[in-house]
Design a protein around this motif. Sequence first.
Motif, PDB file in Angstrom:
ATOM      1  N   ARG A 275      -0.268  -2.659   2.476  1.00  0.00           N
ATOM      2  CA  ARG A 275      -1.130  -1.471   2.509  1.00  0.00           C
ATOM      3  C   ARG A 275      -1.559  -1.031   1.110  1.00  0.00           C
ATOM      4  NH1 ARG A 275      -2.447   2.464   6.139  1.00  0.00           N
ATOM      5  NH2 ARG A 275      -2.862   4.545   5.302  1.00  0.00           N
ATOM      6  N   GLU A 276      -0.637  -1.058   0.140  1.00  0.00           N
ATOM      7  CA  GLU A 276      -0.994  -0.579  -1.199  1.00  0.00           C
ATOM      8  C   GLU A 276      -1.956  -1.526  -1.921  1.00  0.00           C
ATOM      9  OE1 GLU A 276       3.181  -2.453  -1.563  1.00  0.00           O
ATOM     10  OE2 GLU A 276       2.045  -1.230  -0.122  1.00  0.00           O
ATOM     11  N   SER A 277      -2.129  -2.745  -1.376  1.00  0.00           N
ATOM     12  CA  SER A 277      -3.085  -3.687  -1.978  1.00  0.00           C
ATOM     13  C   SER A 277      -4.488  -3.549  -1.390  1.00  0.00           C
ATOM     14  CB  SER A 277      -2.593  -5.131  -1.773  1.00  0.00           C
ATOM     15  OG  SER A 277      -1.395  -5.361  -2.478  1.00  0.00           O
ATOM     16  N   VAL A 278      -4.634  -2.727  -0.378  1.00  0.00           N
ATOM     17  CA  VAL A 278      -5.941  -2.585   0.264  1.00  0.00           C
ATOM     18  C   VAL A 278      -7.037  -2.146  -0.719  1.00  0.00           C
ATOM     19  CG1 VAL A 278      -7.256  -1.227   1.960  1.00  0.00           C
ATOM     20  CG2 VAL A 278      -5.070  -2.249   2.601  1.00  0.00           C
ATOM     21  N   PRO A 279      -6.832  -1.094  -1.531  1.00  0.00           N
ATOM     22  CA  PRO A 279      -7.929  -0.663  -2.414  1.00  0.00           C
ATOM     23  C   PRO A 279      -8.440  -1.749  -3.355  1.00  0.00           C
ATOM     24  CG  PRO A 279      -6.264   1.051  -2.255  1.00  0.00           C
ATOM     25  CD  PRO A 279      -5.688  -0.156  -1.606  1.00  0.00           C
ATOM     26  N   TRP A 490      -9.039   6.388  -1.420  1.00  0.00           N
ATOM     27  CA  TRP A 490      -8.054   5.321  -1.564  1.00  0.00           C
ATOM     28  C   TRP A 490      -6.622   5.829  -1.665  1.00  0.00           C
ATOM     29  CZ3 TRP A 490     -10.241   1.322   0.148  1.00  0.00           C
ATOM     30  CH2 TRP A 490     -11.559   0.994  -0.180  1.00  0.00           C
ATOM     31  N   LYS A 491      -6.427   7.093  -1.959  1.00  0.00           N
ATOM     32  CA  LYS A 491      -5.058   7.608  -2.107  1.00  0.00           C
ATOM     33  C   LYS A 491      -4.255   7.511  -0.809  1.00  0.00           C
ATOM     34  CE  LYS A 491      -6.281  12.474  -1.227  1.00  0.00           C
ATOM     35  NZ  LYS A 491      -6.308  13.836  -1.830  1.00  0.00           N
ATOM     36  N   ARG A 492      -4.919   7.444   0.330  1.00  0.00           N
ATOM     37  CA  ARG A 492      -4.207   7.369   1.602  1.00  0.00           C
ATOM     38  C   ARG A 492      -3.476   6.036   1.780  1.00  0.00           C
ATOM     39  NH1 ARG A 492      -9.291   8.244   5.334  1.00  0.00           N
ATOM     40  NH2 ARG A 492      -9.785   9.489   3.500  1.00  0.00           N
ATOM     41  N   PHE A 493      -3.846   5.028   0.978  1.00  0.00           N
ATOM     42  CA  PHE A 493      -3.185   3.725   1.086  1.00  0.00           C
ATOM     43  C   PHE A 493      -2.008   3.578   0.137  1.00  0.00           C
ATOM     44  CE2 PHE A 493      -7.552   3.090   2.491  1.00  0.00           C
ATOM     45  CZ  PHE A 493      -7.361   2.418   3.691  1.00  0.00           C
ATOM     46  N   MET A 494      -1.809   4.545  -0.723  1.00  0.00           N
ATOM     47  CA  MET A 494      -0.727   4.482  -1.688  1.00  0.00           C
ATOM     48  C   MET A 494       0.572   5.001  -1.073  1.00  0.00           C
ATOM     49  SD  MET A 494      -1.847   3.154  -4.521  1.00  0.00           S
ATOM     50  CE  MET A 494      -2.740   2.018  -3.440  1.00  0.00           C
ATOM     51  N   PRO A 495       1.704   4.408  -1.445  1.00  0.00           N
ATOM     52  CA  PRO A 495       2.984   4.881  -0.889  1.00  0.00           C
ATOM     53  C   PRO A 495       3.280   6.309  -1.327  1.00  0.00           C
ATOM     54  CG  PRO A 495       3.343   3.300  -2.681  1.00  0.00           C
ATOM     55  CD  PRO A 495       1.876   3.276  -2.369  1.00  0.00           C
ATOM     56  N   LYS A 496       3.846   7.060  -0.429  1.00  0.00           N
ATOM     57  CA  LYS A 496       4.208   8.441  -0.728  1.00  0.00           C
ATOM     58  C   LYS A 496       5.418   8.471  -1.663  1.00  0.00           C
ATOM     59  CE  LYS A 496       1.182  10.106   2.259  1.00  0.00           C
ATOM     60  NZ  LYS A 496       0.005  10.872   1.833  1.00  0.00           N
ATOM     61  N   GLU A 497       5.366   9.352  -2.641  1.00  0.00           N
ATOM     62  CA  GLU A 497       6.499   9.489  -3.544  1.00  0.00           C
ATOM     63  C   GLU A 497       7.585  10.329  -2.874  1.00  0.00           C
ATOM     64  OE1 GLU A 497       5.420  10.979  -7.298  1.00  0.00           O
ATOM     65  OE2 GLU A 497       4.008   9.369  -7.767  1.00  0.00           O
ATOM     66  N   VAL A 498       8.786   9.813  -2.947  1.00  0.00           N
ATOM     67  CA  VAL A 498       9.925  10.530  -2.351  1.00  0.00           C
ATOM     68  C   VAL A 498      10.556  11.408  -3.425  1.00  0.00           C
ATOM     69  CG1 VAL A 498      12.149  10.313  -1.212  1.00  0.00           C
ATOM     70  CG2 VAL A 498      10.350   8.628  -0.768  1.00  0.00           C
TER      71      VAL A 498
END
Length: 504
Positions: A275-279, A490-498
Amino acid sequence: MAGAEPSSQSHPHSNSKLTPYVVVCWIFAAFGGLMFGYDIAISGGISAMDDFLKKFFPTIYERKDDAMVNNYCKYDDQLLQLFTSSLYFAALSSSFLASKACSMLGRRPTIRFASLVFITASIVSGSAPNIFVLIIGRVLFGIGVGFGNESVPLFLSEVAPPHHRGAVHILFQLFITIGILNANLVNYAVSNIHPYGWRLALGLSGFPSLVLFIGSTVIMETPSSLIERGYEKEGRETLQKIRGVDDVEHELQQIKTACERAKKVKHPYHKLLKRESVPPVVISVLIQVFQQLTGINAILFYSPLLYRAMGFKMSSTMVAAVVAGIVNLLSTVFAIMVMDKVGRRRMLLQACVQMFICMVGLGAVLEVDLKGTGRIDKGSGTVVVGLVCLFMMSFAWSWGPLGWVISSEIFPLETRNAGFAVAVSTNMLFTFIIGQGFLSMLCHMKATVFFFFATWILIIGLFVMFLLPDTKGVPIDDMPDKVWKIHPFWKRFMPKEVKGPQMT
């Protein structure tokens, strides 16, 4: 492009120099771009030569002077289009093998192989006795392009000091435009050498290949490639030589870290599906698709045939091609001067406006003045040539160089090699499609084919406006935080920071 290239962010205490040796390496290696540019432009001019058509396409030779045949269909022939497009299908097929060769064998032997294939292709093409051998020669050119386009830009960027890498990417594009201009000049020079002018044009493609081959015996392997393959001592010595200083510890550690990160990714193509490689994947692929849907290679490949269909004499056709080649070269030089000052998005958007106007203008002039039979008047013909030059001008200072620069700088290091290989193969696939289909599209759609490209340019402009972030000045390592995570889409494809537990 490089799986083991360090960040483009230079060390603040680095005192590396731009050594004469590095400049010589750049010049030799950039002849790979000149080879590619020469082969982009040479086929269109040759296809317009009567001696070439008599030898391989006698039906087209007779049809082009038949007043009863529609002007837009005089050159519609799948085999003639295959003469141009087969190069790009072969380049597509060989690009992934080239990526493996760069990783396993090194950049220098891959460059040497590309030059040898080009030399062989020039001999085969220039001496071709029939259409089958001619197409084999073009396929060999394509294999050379696949290996050269993978290894040469990679070599150029890896030997460059970090703060010069952006300019070096443009150096490759600059040599492509020099190759295009050289091909147009050669076509002009040999067009009146009967009956073997076309053989000279194809055979002379061996000259830049020979220079590249000689260069491959002079240049050294890149530090990244040596360290990537376990030759750390040789990598350190090479880095010291190309930087002109003994203290290269910081950059050496960057390269080693990048190599270690790259080795941990056993299946980089699988990681591109995450997913994070989509953008970066979507943007790099779309940029290459859109680069072709501007219509640039329809113009580069087939404008000489369009001029001939309009009624231009052979000499006028070749002069028009040379003028366009000069405009293309000067505009690329302009791109080098302003790219890092103006920004990627602004240059791409300006070009979309200019290219849209030019394509609409071309369609309108041809719709009104080029009928199914007869010739276009001199004034309208001059307008067509002017619009073609303005179109090439806008492409050359924007989508030409920036399409490759952006695709090479948006992937993280561990998937950069695989991501750029996907971008290159996408470009070659759509170049093949345009090369194989444009003359048939021109026959069936007539002047409206230029409105077709204008519509795509409008869509491309919207893509740039809403979906393409500006990556100017952003180090590779910082792309996720400074580009993707803050972009509205594109931010929606980035992993959420915990977030950790809050301290009280």
